[in-house]
Enzyme design. Sequence first.
Site, short mmCIF file in Angstrom:
data_model
loop_
_atom_site.label_atom_id
_atom_site.label_comp_id
_atom_site.label_asym_id
_atom_site.label_seq_id
_atom_site.Cartn_x
_atom_site.Cartn_y
_atom_site.Cartn_z
N HIS A 128 -6.00 -3.26 -7.30
CA HIS A 128 -6.15 -1.82 -7.02
C HIS A 128 -4.83 -1.10 -7.18
O HIS A 128 -3.77 -1.67 -6.99
CB HIS A 128 -6.73 -1.58 -5.62
CG HIS A 128 -5.98 -2.26 -4.51
ND1 HIS A 128 -6.15 -3.59 -4.21
CD2 HIS A 128 -5.06 -1.79 -3.63
CE1 HIS A 128 -5.38 -3.91 -3.18
NE2 HIS A 128 -4.70 -2.84 -2.82
N HIS B 187 -2.81 2.28 -5.75
CA HIS B 187 -2.75 3.34 -4.73
C HIS B 187 -2.28 4.63 -5.40
O HIS B 187 -1.26 4.63 -6.10
CB HIS B 187 -1.71 3.00 -3.65
CG HIS B 187 -2.03 1.82 -2.78
ND1 HIS B 187 -2.50 1.94 -1.50
CD2 HIS B 187 -1.92 0.49 -3.01
CE1 HIS B 187 -2.66 0.74 -0.96
NE2 HIS B 187 -2.32 -0.17 -1.86
N GLY C 7 -1.31 -4.91 -3.12
CA GLY C 7 -2.26 -6.01 -3.22
C GLY C 7 -1.98 -7.15 -2.27
O GLY C 7 -2.47 -8.27 -2.47
N VAL D 196 -5.63 -6.96 0.30
CA VAL D 196 -6.97 -7.14 -0.27
C VAL D 196 -6.85 -7.77 -1.66
O VAL D 196 -6.23 -7.19 -2.56
CB VAL D 196 -7.71 -5.79 -0.36
CG1 VAL D 196 -9.08 -5.99 -1.00
CG2 VAL D 196 -7.86 -5.16 1.02
P1 5GP Z 1 -2.87 -3.76 -0.22
O1 5GP Z 1 -3.82 -4.88 -0.56
O2 5GP Z 1 -2.57 -2.89 -1.42
O3 5GP Z 1 -1.61 -4.28 0.45
O4 5GP Z 1 -3.56 -2.82 0.87
C1 5GP Z 1 -4.94 -2.62 0.87
C2 5GP Z 1 -5.28 -1.18 1.23
O5 5GP Z 1 -6.69 -1.10 1.31
C3 5GP Z 1 -4.70 -0.69 2.56
O6 5GP Z 1 -4.02 0.55 2.35
C4 5GP Z 1 -5.94 -0.52 3.46
O7 5GP Z 1 -5.86 0.59 4.33
C5 5GP Z 1 -7.06 -0.35 2.44
N1 5GP Z 1 -8.34 -0.91 2.90
C6 5GP Z 1 -8.52 -2.15 3.44
N2 5GP Z 1 -9.82 -2.34 3.74
C7 5GP Z 1 -10.46 -1.19 3.39
C8 5GP Z 1 -11.83 -0.79 3.47
O8 5GP Z 1 -12.72 -1.52 3.91
N3 5GP Z 1 -12.13 0.46 3.01
C9 5GP Z 1 -11.16 1.30 2.50
N4 5GP Z 1 -11.56 2.52 2.06
N5 5GP Z 1 -9.86 0.95 2.42
C10 5GP Z 1 -9.51 -0.28 2.87
#
Ligand code: 5GP
Length: 132
Positions: free
Chosen positions: A93, A95, A86, A89
């Site tokens: 969420h 993973h 997280g 974004v």
């Molecule tokens: P985190 O917030 O958990 O550090 O990472 C966010 C994850 O969301 C990353 O693995 C990145 O590749 C994925 N991500 C970011 N933007 C998008 C998007 O617009 N579409 C999709 N399908 N994945 C995304």
Amino acid sequence: MASIFSKIASGEIPSYCCAADDEFYAFLDINPLVKGHTLVIPRREVDYLFDLSDDELARLQVFAAHVARAIRQVIPCVKVGQAVLGLEVPHAHIHLIPLQSERDMLFSNPKLQLPADEMQRIADDIRAAFRP
Ligand code: 5GP
């Protein structure tokens, strides 16, 4: 303003959908660590996963488990691992990452860029195997 993941869950921004219901949405990570790397989100927009209510968190976890079972059926792997970051974004969420070894879970690894038709096929296969 709606988060990018809210726009994905509503269909405003396209995604490779792996599973969905009224409350939750699962889709392929656009830059996967490995094939089948999937994100699971609540449609309700909350930044930090552990700010969800106990009930919502429990339902999200059960939904994610059903997605993980579907992933394991269609992607060759020992197990499906789960991670929460997280940092990029601000929309809660989970993973889900198919694992052959613990190295597959290293977020500092180079990310894959798979062709659109392969992403579509993986998502279609997971969706077909998904049992709520
Ligand atoms: P985190 O917030 O958990 O550090 O990472 C966010 C994850 O969301 C990353 O693995 C990145 O590749 C994925 N991500 C970011 N933007 C998008 C998007 O617009 N579409 C999709 N399908 N994945 C995304």
